[in-house]
Write a protein that holds these residues in place. Structure first.
Motif, PDB file in Angstrom:
ATOM      1  N   LEU A 131       4.437  -7.816 -20.398  1.00 34.98           N
ATOM      2  CA  LEU A 131       4.907  -6.648 -19.646  1.00 34.98           C
ATOM      3  C   LEU A 131       3.832  -6.142 -18.695  1.00 34.98           C
ATOM      4  CD1 LEU A 131       6.856  -4.556 -22.291  1.00 34.98           C
ATOM      5  CD2 LEU A 131       7.782  -5.755 -20.334  1.00 34.98           C
ATOM      6  N   GLN A 132       2.583  -6.104 -19.168  1.00 38.10           N
ATOM      7  CA  GLN A 132       1.484  -5.635 -18.323  1.00 38.10           C
ATOM      8  C   GLN A 132       1.302  -6.544 -17.116  1.00 38.10           C
ATOM      9  OE1 GLN A 132      -0.196  -2.751 -18.614  1.00 38.10           O
ATOM     10  NE2 GLN A 132      -1.094  -3.270 -16.655  1.00 38.10           N
ATOM     11  N   GLU A 133       1.390  -7.846 -17.341  1.00 42.82           N
ATOM     12  CA  GLU A 133       1.234  -8.801 -16.238  1.00 42.82           C
ATOM     13  C   GLU A 133       2.370  -8.649 -15.228  1.00 42.82           C
ATOM     14  OE1 GLU A 133       1.250 -13.599 -15.527  1.00 42.82           O
ATOM     15  OE2 GLU A 133       0.468 -12.850 -17.425  1.00 42.82           O
ATOM     16  N   THR A 134       3.592  -8.444 -15.716  1.00 41.34           N
ATOM     17  CA  THR A 134       4.736  -8.236 -14.834  1.00 41.34           C
ATOM     18  C   THR A 134       4.547  -6.961 -14.012  1.00 41.34           C
ATOM     19  OG1 THR A 134       6.157  -9.330 -16.434  1.00 41.34           O
ATOM     20  CG2 THR A 134       7.245  -7.977 -14.774  1.00 41.34           C
ATOM     21  N   ASN A 135       4.106  -5.883 -14.673  1.00 43.81           N
ATOM     22  CA  ASN A 135       3.863  -4.625 -13.966  1.00 43.81           C
ATOM     23  C   ASN A 135       2.738  -4.771 -12.947  1.00 43.81           C
ATOM     24  OD1 ASN A 135       5.861  -3.087 -15.115  1.00 43.81           O
ATOM     25  ND2 ASN A 135       4.579  -2.375 -16.788  1.00 43.81           N
ATOM     26  N   ASP A 136       1.696  -5.510 -13.315  1.00 41.50           N
ATOM     27  CA  ASP A 136       0.586  -5.723 -12.386  1.00 41.50           C
ATOM     28  C   ASP A 136       1.047  -6.474 -11.137  1.00 41.50           C
ATOM     29  OD1 ASP A 136      -1.090  -4.433 -14.113  1.00 41.50           O
ATOM     30  OD2 ASP A 136      -2.067  -6.245 -14.881  1.00 41.50           O
ATOM     31  N   ARG A 137       1.880  -7.502 -11.327  1.00 34.45           N
ATOM     32  CA  ARG A 137       2.395  -8.250 -10.176  1.00 34.45           C
ATOM     33  C   ARG A 137       3.283  -7.365  -9.313  1.00 34.45           C
ATOM     34  NH1 ARG A 137       4.783 -13.500 -12.782  1.00 34.45           N
ATOM     35  NH2 ARG A 137       4.946 -12.006 -14.415  1.00 34.45           N
ATOM     36  N   TRP A 138       4.121  -6.548  -9.955  1.00 40.21           N
ATOM     37  CA  TRP A 138       4.998  -5.638  -9.222  1.00 40.21           C
ATOM     38  C   TRP A 138       4.164  -4.650  -8.409  1.00 40.21           C
ATOM     39  CZ3 TRP A 138       5.559  -0.270  -9.829  1.00 40.21           C
ATOM     40  CH2 TRP A 138       6.596   0.293  -9.091  1.00 40.21           C
ATOM     41  N   LEU A 139       3.129  -4.104  -9.044  1.00 43.30           N
ATOM     42  CA  LEU A 139       2.280  -3.137  -8.364  1.00 43.30           C
ATOM     43  C   LEU A 139       1.520  -3.799  -7.210  1.00 43.30           C
ATOM     44  CD1 LEU A 139       1.342  -0.223  -8.352  1.00 43.30           C
ATOM     45  CD2 LEU A 139      -0.498  -0.888  -9.900  1.00 43.30           C
ATOM     46  N   ASP A 140       1.039  -5.025  -7.416  1.00 41.84           N
ATOM     47  CA  ASP A 140       0.335  -5.746  -6.365  1.00 41.84           C
ATOM     48  C   ASP A 140       1.255  -5.983  -5.162  1.00 41.84           C
ATOM     49  OD1 ASP A 140      -1.964  -7.258  -5.326  1.00 41.84           O
ATOM     50  OD2 ASP A 140      -0.638  -8.995  -5.590  1.00 41.84           O
ATOM     51  N   ARG A 141       2.485  -6.437  -5.433  1.00 40.58           N
ATOM     52  CA  ARG A 141       3.453  -6.651  -4.344  1.00 40.58           C
ATOM     53  C   ARG A 141       3.771  -5.335  -3.642  1.00 40.58           C
ATOM     54  NH1 ARG A 141       6.301  -9.818  -7.817  1.00 40.58           N
ATOM     55  NH2 ARG A 141       7.873  -8.233  -8.109  1.00 40.58           N
ATOM     56  N   LEU A 142       3.950  -4.290  -4.437  1.00 39.02           N
ATOM     57  CA  LEU A 142       4.255  -2.976  -3.870  1.00 39.02           C
ATOM     58  C   LEU A 142       3.105  -2.508  -2.980  1.00 39.02           C
ATOM     59  CD1 LEU A 142       6.249  -0.588  -3.827  1.00 39.02           C
ATOM     60  CD2 LEU A 142       4.968   0.359  -5.758  1.00 39.02           C
ATOM     61  N   PHE A 143       1.878  -2.675  -3.440  1.00 36.16           N
ATOM     62  CA  PHE A 143       0.731  -2.246  -2.648  1.00 36.16           C
ATOM     63  C   PHE A 143       0.653  -3.025  -1.338  1.00 36.16           C
ATOM     64  CE2 PHE A 143      -3.693  -2.206  -1.307  1.00 36.16           C
ATOM     65  CZ  PHE A 143      -3.970  -0.850  -1.359  1.00 36.16           C
ATOM     66  N   ARG A 144       0.861  -4.329  -1.410  1.00 32.64           N
ATOM     67  CA  ARG A 144       0.772  -5.161  -0.206  1.00 32.64           C
ATOM     68  C   ARG A 144       1.844  -4.794   0.825  1.00 32.64           C
ATOM     69  NH1 ARG A 144      -2.589  -9.666  -1.018  1.00 32.64           N
ATOM     70  NH2 ARG A 144      -3.147  -9.935  -3.190  1.00 32.64           N
ATOM     71  N   THR A 145       3.042  -4.432   0.347  1.00 30.04           N
ATOM     72  CA  THR A 145       4.116  -4.123   1.303  1.00 30.04           C
ATOM     73  C   THR A 145       4.101  -2.665   1.752  1.00 30.04           C
ATOM     74  OG1 THR A 145       5.691  -3.686  -0.485  1.00 30.04           O
ATOM     75  CG2 THR A 145       5.666  -5.922   0.437  1.00 30.04           C
ATOM     76  N   GLU A 146       3.764  -1.751   0.851  1.00 36.38           N
ATOM     77  CA  GLU A 146       3.903  -0.330   1.180  1.00 36.38           C
ATOM     78  C   GLU A 146       2.622   0.348   1.647  1.00 36.38           C
ATOM     79  OE1 GLU A 146       6.740   1.223   1.522  1.00 36.38           O
ATOM     80  OE2 GLU A 146       7.766  -0.594   0.898  1.00 36.38           O
ATOM     81  N   ALA A 147       1.463  -0.176   1.305  1.00 37.71           N
ATOM     82  CA  ALA A 147       0.208   0.485   1.700  1.00 37.71           C
ATOM     83  C   ALA A 147       0.082   0.643   3.223  1.00 37.71           C
ATOM     84  CB  ALA A 147      -0.991  -0.263   1.124  1.00 37.71           C
ATOM     85  N   PRO A 148       0.408  -0.383   4.018  1.00 41.61           N
ATOM     86  CA  PRO A 148       0.305  -0.180   5.479  1.00 41.61           C
ATOM     87  C   PRO A 148       1.260   0.903   5.990  1.00 41.61           C
ATOM     88  CG  PRO A 148       0.412  -2.524   4.961  1.00 41.61           C
ATOM     89  CD  PRO A 148       0.698  -1.783   3.692  1.00 41.61           C
ATOM     90  N   ARG A 149       2.476   0.921   5.463  1.00 50.80           N
ATOM     91  CA  ARG A 149       3.439   1.958   5.887  1.00 50.80           C
ATOM     92  C   ARG A 149       2.955   3.337   5.466  1.00 50.80           C
ATOM     93  NH1 ARG A 149       8.505  -1.008   3.473  1.00 50.80           N
ATOM     94  NH2 ARG A 149       8.345  -2.897   4.695  1.00 50.80           N
ATOM     95  N   LEU A 150       2.459   3.410   4.229  1.00 52.94           N
ATOM     96  CA  LEU A 150       1.965   4.679   3.710  1.00 52.94           C
ATOM     97  C   LEU A 150       0.760   5.154   4.534  1.00 52.94           C
ATOM     98  CD1 LEU A 150       2.631   6.646   1.469  1.00 52.94           C
ATOM     99  CD2 LEU A 150       1.068   5.398  -0.011  1.00 52.94           C
ATOM    100  N   ALA A 151      -0.098   4.237   4.936  1.00 54.81           N
ATOM    101  CA  ALA A 151      -1.250   4.590   5.762  1.00 54.81           C
ATOM    102  C   ALA A 151      -0.800   5.170   7.102  1.00 54.81           C
ATOM    103  CB  ALA A 151      -2.141   3.361   5.980  1.00 54.81           C
ATOM    104  N   ARG A 152       0.219   4.554   7.708  1.00 51.46           N
ATOM    105  CA  ARG A 152       0.748   5.096   8.971  1.00 51.46           C
ATOM    106  C   ARG A 152       1.323   6.494   8.758  1.00 51.46           C
ATOM    107  NH1 ARG A 152       2.370  -0.259   9.550  1.00 51.46           N
ATOM    108  NH2 ARG A 152       4.478   0.167   8.833  1.00 51.46           N
ATOM    109  N   PHE A 153       2.024   6.694   7.642  1.00 43.91           N
ATOM    110  CA  PHE A 153       2.606   7.997   7.322  1.00 43.91           C
ATOM    111  C   PHE A 153       1.500   9.050   7.162  1.00 43.91           C
ATOM    112  CE2 PHE A 153       3.812  10.988   3.932  1.00 43.91           C
ATOM    113  CZ  PHE A 153       4.896  11.596   4.532  1.00 43.91           C
ATOM    114  N   ILE A 154       0.469   8.708   6.422  1.00 46.81           N
ATOM    115  CA  ILE A 154      -0.623   9.645   6.165  1.00 46.81           C
ATOM    116  C   ILE A 154      -1.442   9.886   7.427  1.00 46.81           C
ATOM    117  CG2 ILE A 154      -2.793   9.930   4.892  1.00 46.81           C
ATOM    118  CD1 ILE A 154      -1.404   8.518   2.515  1.00 46.81           C
ATOM    119  N   ARG A 155      -1.645   8.845   8.211  1.00 46.61           N
ATOM    120  CA  ARG A 155      -2.448   8.945   9.440  1.00 46.61           C
ATOM    121  C   ARG A 155      -1.902  10.034  10.369  1.00 46.61           C
ATOM    122  NH1 ARG A 155      -2.745   3.742  10.428  1.00 46.61           N
ATOM    123  NH2 ARG A 155      -4.651   3.517   9.242  1.00 46.61           N
ATOM    124  N   ARG A 156      -0.581  10.234  10.359  1.00 44.78           N
ATOM    125  CA  ARG A 156       0.016  11.262  11.228  1.00 44.78           C
ATOM    126  C   ARG A 156      -0.350  12.672  10.776  1.00 44.78           C
ATOM    127  NH1 ARG A 156       5.045   7.746  11.225  1.00 44.78           N
ATOM    128  NH2 ARG A 156       5.507   8.829   9.305  1.00 44.78           N
TER     129      ARG A 156
END
Length: 180
Positions: A11-36
């Protein structure tokens, strides 16, 4: 015959992979949101990271249905705290050396007075809310109930709970932060 419960390491490994994918896809969008919203662009990545830390540290919705929206909500909360509490924090931390001997009260005493004044304004504003709005806010913030649980308890729709919370938060923010 039922299957054995999944191993916690799996379960931990599955959550880690999910979080890694989420970070890779959403971090740039979130950065643009925060940058404003942030003047100091050096803080953007720190705030993105803080948002993800809060996501991981938050209880129940371990995997929200719309993680991008959930992350934006967390970021909005961080930005709100940052903008509304930063002036007080800066005031409390910084005392010019040439003014230090002229302080009439110790800084700790001033902080306690400010905190008591804030709580007085908060309690007053809370008492001014309509009864249903106040109850929705109390159940959410003091009892830690979900909007769904509140809607069942009060016999109103989840949308009505959302509207009452929005109304309460706006009113409290206005009354607590603008009254002197």
């Amino acid at each position: 015959m039922s299957e054995p419960p999944p191993d916690s390491a799996v379960l931990q490994e599955t959550n880690d992979r999910w979080l890694d994918r989420l970070f890779r896809t959403e971090a740039p969008r979130l950065a643009r949101f925060i940058r404003r919203a942030v003047r100091n662009q050096d803080e953007v990545h720190d705030l993105v990271q803080e948002t993800f830390v809060k996501l991981v540290a938050s209880p129940p919705p371990a995997r929200p249905h719309t993680p991008d929206a959930y992350l934006r909500q967390i970021a909005k909360g961080i930005l709100w705290c940052r903008t509304h509490r930063a002036p007080l924090r800066a005031k409390a931390i910084h005392v010019p050396i040439d003014e230090a001997p002229d302080l009439a009260t110790a800084p700790e005493q001033e902080w306690m007075i400010d905190a008591a004044d804030f709580m007085r304004r908060y309690e007053q504003a809370l008492s001014e809310l309509p009864a249903l709005t106040r109850e929705v806010f109390r159940l959410s913030r003091q009892q830690d109930l979900t909007y769904s649980q509140i809607s069942k308890e009060l016999g109103i729709t989840v949308r009505a709970v959302e509207l009452h919370m929005k109304k309460a938060l706006r009113y409290l923010d206005h009354r607590v932060n603008t009254d002197g």
